[in-house]
Motif scaffolding. Structure first.
Motif, PDB file in Angstrom:
ATOM      1  N   ALA A   1       0.840  -1.196   0.000  1.00 55.29           N
ATOM      2  CA  ALA A   1       0.000   0.000   0.000  1.00 55.29           C
ATOM      3  C   ALA A   1       0.873   1.244   0.000  1.00 55.29           C
ATOM      4  CB  ALA A   1      -0.912   0.013   1.216  1.00 55.29           C
ATOM      5  N   TYR A   2       0.343   2.305  -0.605  1.00 57.58           N
ATOM      6  CA  TYR A   2       0.970   3.621  -0.581  1.00 57.58           C
ATOM      7  C   TYR A   2       0.147   4.524   0.319  1.00 57.58           C
ATOM      8  CZ  TYR A   2       4.053   2.570  -4.516  1.00 57.58           C
ATOM      9  OH  TYR A   2       5.031   2.044  -5.321  1.00 57.58           O
ATOM     10  N   LEU A   3       0.805   5.226   1.231  1.00 62.26           N
ATOM     11  CA  LEU A   3       0.134   6.174   2.113  1.00 62.26           C
ATOM     12  C   LEU A   3       0.627   7.577   1.776  1.00 62.26           C
ATOM     13  CD1 LEU A   3       0.010   3.424   3.726  1.00 62.26           C
ATOM     14  CD2 LEU A   3      -0.101   4.832   5.753  1.00 62.26           C
ATOM     15  N   ASN A   4      -0.271   8.398   1.263  1.00 64.60           N
ATOM     16  CA  ASN A   4       0.037   9.806   1.014  1.00 64.60           C
ATOM     17  C   ASN A   4      -0.420  10.577   2.243  1.00 64.60           C
ATOM     18  OD1 ASN A   4       1.094   9.883  -1.771  1.00 64.60           O
ATOM     19  ND2 ASN A   4      -0.858   8.897  -2.198  1.00 64.60           N
ATOM     20  N   ILE A   5       0.546  11.126   2.969  1.00 66.92           N
ATOM     21  CA  ILE A   5       0.287  11.756   4.262  1.00 66.92           C
ATOM     22  C   ILE A   5       0.512  13.259   4.155  1.00 66.92           C
ATOM     23  CG2 ILE A   5       1.000  11.831   6.686  1.00 66.92           C
ATOM     24  CD1 ILE A   5       2.005   8.896   6.221  1.00 66.92           C
ATOM     25  N   ASP A   6      -0.471  14.026   4.618  1.00 67.84           N
ATOM     26  CA  ASP A   6      -0.365  15.483   4.640  1.00 67.84           C
ATOM     27  C   ASP A   6       0.763  15.871   5.586  1.00 67.84           C
ATOM     28  OD1 ASP A   6      -0.764  18.201   4.553  1.00 67.84           O
ATOM     29  OD2 ASP A   6      -2.528  18.159   5.856  1.00 67.84           O
TER      30      ASP A   6
END
Length: 192
Positions: free
Chosen positions: A97-102
């Motif tokens: 999984a890829y997590l795009n985190i602010d």
């Protein structure tokens, strides 16, 4: 003065305001520039009981402070507003999984943690093809601190890879090269 076992295990002796003070708290504590620094990951309320009480107490601009007097100790309760960043999760495969985190964290946030609850054998976290950390499953969620990698998260996603648990047998043999064949079932991850 007699303390319970629990109080004794959470006791610290610090020099504050030119005087030694006994502090009891379940938070992580340390002193910096004559100030008591309290951190408590995942909790918006921090309590610290101090003896003898300091002449004055104040909190940072990000917290509210309440004081309650008890027979011996003075208990200080700090309340901070919780922060949860925006996170977008894209499942590349059932084990990745890829997590795009602010990364626009408020100034009050010292570190940001990702908690991964998964089923699998081992896990690895990457940022831009660099291994950030890895984890061997032992029944507890995996916590990843992102403070040191914040600059990379501006332009890259956090990639999580899980090696599944295997139930079955593996055959090994050499046929011009080393060959490994697995016969059985692989149990893949579950991200939460």
């Amino acid at each position: 003065m007699t303390l319970t076992r629990e109080e004794a295990l959470r006791s610290f002796l610090f020099e504050l305001g030119g005087e030694k003070r006994l502090v009891i708290s379940s938070s992580h504590l340390h002193v910096h520039n004559e100030q008591l620094i309290c951190t408590s990951a995942g909790q918006s309320e921090i309590k610290a009981s101090i003896y003898p009480a300091p002449e004055r107490a104040s909190a940072s601009a990000y917290a509210t402070l309440c004081e309650s007097l008890q027979p011996i100790f003075t208990t200080y309760t700090l309340q901070v507003s919780p922060y949860e960043p925006r996170v977008q999760i894209d499942y590349e495969k059932e084990h990745a999984a890829y997590l795009n985190i602010d990364t626009c964290w408020p100034e009050k946030v010292n570190d940001l943690f990702v908690e991964v609850d998964y089923e699998g054998d081992v896990a690895a976290a990457y940022i831009h093809r660099q291994l950030l950390t890895d984890h061997i499953q032992y029944g507890q969620p995996w916590k990843i601190g992102l403070k040191q990698s914040r600059h990379l998260l501006h332009s890259h996603a956090l990639r999580l890879l899980i090696t599944p648990l295997r139930k079955g047998t593996t055959e090994h043999y050499v046929n011009q090269a080393y060959v490994e064949q697995f016969h059985g079932v692989e149990v893949f991850l579950m991200f939460e």
